[in-house]
Design an enzyme around this catalytic site. Structure first.
Site, PDB file in Angstrom:
ATOM      1  N   SER A  27      -9.940  -0.335   7.358  1.00  0.00           N
ATOM      2  CA  SER A  27      -9.417  -0.154   5.998  1.00  0.00           C
ATOM      3  C   SER A  27      -8.724  -1.360   5.384  1.00  0.00           C
ATOM      4  O   SER A  27      -8.337  -1.317   4.216  1.00  0.00           O
ATOM      5  CB  SER A  27      -8.450   1.039   5.964  1.00  0.00           C
ATOM      6  OG  SER A  27      -9.155   2.229   6.166  1.00  0.00           O
ATOM      7  N   SER A  70      -9.583   2.120   3.108  1.00  0.00           N
ATOM      8  CA  SER A  70      -8.684   2.829   2.205  1.00  0.00           C
ATOM      9  C   SER A  70      -7.718   1.906   1.467  1.00  0.00           C
ATOM     10  O   SER A  70      -7.043   2.330   0.537  1.00  0.00           O
ATOM     11  CB  SER A  70      -7.892   3.871   2.999  1.00  0.00           C
ATOM     12  OG  SER A  70      -7.071   3.241   3.983  1.00  0.00           O
ATOM     13  N   LYS A 116       0.839  -1.204   0.000  1.00  0.00           N
ATOM     14  CA  LYS A 116       0.000   0.000   0.000  1.00  0.00           C
ATOM     15  C   LYS A 116       0.868   1.245   0.000  1.00  0.00           C
ATOM     16  O   LYS A 116       1.916   1.287   0.670  1.00  0.00           O
ATOM     17  CB  LYS A 116      -0.916  -0.027   1.234  1.00  0.00           C
ATOM     18  CG  LYS A 116      -1.944   1.096   1.293  1.00  0.00           C
ATOM     19  CD  LYS A 116      -2.843   0.928   2.513  1.00  0.00           C
ATOM     20  CE  LYS A 116      -3.851   2.049   2.635  1.00  0.00           C
ATOM     21  NZ  LYS A 116      -4.743   1.881   3.814  1.00  0.00           N
TER      22      LYS A 116
END
Length: 487
Positions: A176, A152, A77
């Site tokens: 997330s 996210s 990420k």
């Protein structure tokens, strides 16, 4: 190479037997990303050159037969710093930022000879639940490209679900990792707070953030957590507790386990198919020998307010460092220092980030600190006490991960109760610092539905044990999106 019918074990076997080299595997992975990612937009940066160089080095020294991650391509990420590789947190303020060191979790994987093929898209600074708040692109759900992948960590979850990589790292501040795992039909673990070092994770809410793995199955997830967990001298909030082998108890089953379903998590605002999925999951656990009963977490209703005050306050403090001076975007045509701060931050931050900074700054201000931040911290303690009370009698908590399946890109969820449930289902785990994992458990109109298993602090092993038992007795995790051509 797509990874739909593969696992860490099967790929590792091919690498050890020299049916495929690390360089071939990496090249095939990169080729597949090029082929698939135009429709998905899971990646912000793909590191072809760096990945192939690392793969060649691994081939030269040989695959470690005892290390399942040796030579394995993975994705990271984009809020975890990677040395020399652009790291943006999906924000214009860090558009061309190249860090000078690796995050601890990234370095631990690198030391085990994994190959970082690229950085995945996300909501800017991890603020959002759909990956629509990225400054650069909107990620699409592989099951239906008109739907959001969640957020996210939507890029990481979509990359795994689309068969682009077998494993990816995400971060979880209020759900997330788990919510996008649910939307994409993959396994996502948010470990206990402190289980994994946050050193090198671009901070959103420092008392809530936790790095965790997203994979296709439970065993692979446990294997990746084995690699990244442990104390780190750079992060004083990382735990010194010994890290067990999370794969060692996977086959123990759920006989004699007591599982609670909080009534507050099954309330109004929950989609009928999602509710039925949780009840079906409970029935499966009962058939496997577990006891499943209703429990109560009475202070859950205050969780959303407490979470937004605490997380926004911490974000307000953490994001002060992005000032246009030391790194990141610097505004042009400025007249003085104040002008530099205001213009750089106004140009660099997106609307959602600005909203949360303003809310957090207000909550921390002298006249309102006691009324808001202090009160939210007290509510957090009440929520922790609720979980502690339940875990005196129960081994695990079973709950829906999200109130609905993935919704449409650009679609505002108009039902206020559904919007409320979107947050209330995942963020209590972060407020209490507990481990939680979403596993595929059903479908609604062709879209995956996940359920989450929540455990006692530092008891990820029992979560994996129950998750694996469910996975071995169902086939939800074996389903793949139509873009893979397998169903």
């Amino acid at each position: 190479m797509n990874y739909f019918n593969q696992s860490l074990k099967s790929i590792h076997e091919k690498l050890v037997n020299k049916e495929i080299s690390a360089k071939d595997l990496t090249q095939q992975t990169l080729d597949n990303i090029k082929k698939v990612d135009g429709d998905i937009n899971a990646f912000l940066t793909v590191d072809d050159e760096g990945a192939l160089k690392k793969a060649s080095e691994i081939d030269e020294k040989g695959i470690d037969s005892d290390n399942l991650l040796s030579g394995m391509p993975i994705a990271i990420k984009d809020n975890m710093v990677t040395k020399g590789l652009k790291t943006t947190a999906a924000s214009k303020i860090l558009e061309n930022f190249k860090p000078i060191f690796d995050a601890t979790a990234v370095k631990k994987l690198q030391d085990l000879d994994t190959i970082n093929v690229g950085k995945t898209n996300m909501d800017e600074f991890a603020m959002g639940g759909s990956t629509e708040n990225s400054a650069f692109k909107v990620t699409h759900n592989p099951w239906d490209t008109t739907k959001v992948p969640g957020g996210s960590s939507g890029g990481s979850a979509a990359a795994v679900a689309a068969g682009e990589v077998l494993a990816a790292l995400g971060s979880d501040t209020g759900g997330s990792i788990r919510q996008p795992a649910s939307f994409n039909g993959v396994v996502g673990m948010k470990p206990t707070y402190g289980r994994v070092s946050r050193w090198g994770l671009i901070a959103f809410g420092s008392s809530l953030d936790q790095i965790g793995p997203i994979t296709r199955n439970v065993f692979d997830n446990a294997t990746v957590l084995n690699a990244i967990a442990g104390h780190d001298k750079h992060d004083l909030t990382s735990s010194t507790k010994e890290v067990p082998d999370f794969t060692s108890n996977l086959d123990k089953g759920v006989k004699r386990l007591k599982i609670g379903i909080p009534s507050e998590f099954m309330a109004q605002g929950l989609d009928d198919d999602v509710k039925q999925t949780v009840l079906n999951t409970a029935d499966t656990f009962k058939k496997l020998g577990a006891t499943v009963e209703e429990v109560s977490l009475p202070h859950t209703k205050y969780g959303v307010a407490a979470y937004y005050i605490i997380s926004s306050s911490e974000a307000s403090s953490n994001l002060q460092r992005f000032d246009g001076i030391r790194y990141g975007r610097r505004a042009e045509n400025i007249k003085n220092l104040d002008d530099l701060y205001v213009k750089s931050r106004s140009e660099g931050f997106g609307d959602e980030v600005k909203r949360r900074i303003m809310l957090g700054t207000f909550s921390l201000s002298a006249g309102f600190y006691d009324a808001y931040f202090k009160k939210a911290a007290q509510v957090r303690t009440l929520m922790i006490n609720d979980f502690t009370k339940v875990f005196k009698d129960y081994d695990l908590i079973l709950a829906p991960t999200a109130p609905t399946p993935a919704y449409g890109i650009g679609e505002d969820v108009s039902d206020p109760m559904t919007m409320y449930m979107n947050d209330v289902l995942t963020l209590p785990v972060n407020l209490a610092g507990l481990p939680g994992m979403s596993i595929p458990a059903g479908f609604s109109n062709g879209l995956p539905v996940g359920v989450q298993l929540i455990g006692r602090p530092f008891d990820e092993s029992t979560i994996y044990q129950a998750g694996n038992a469910f996975e071995q007795n169902t086939d939800f995790g074996k389903q793949t999106p139509k873009m893979g051509g397998n169903n």
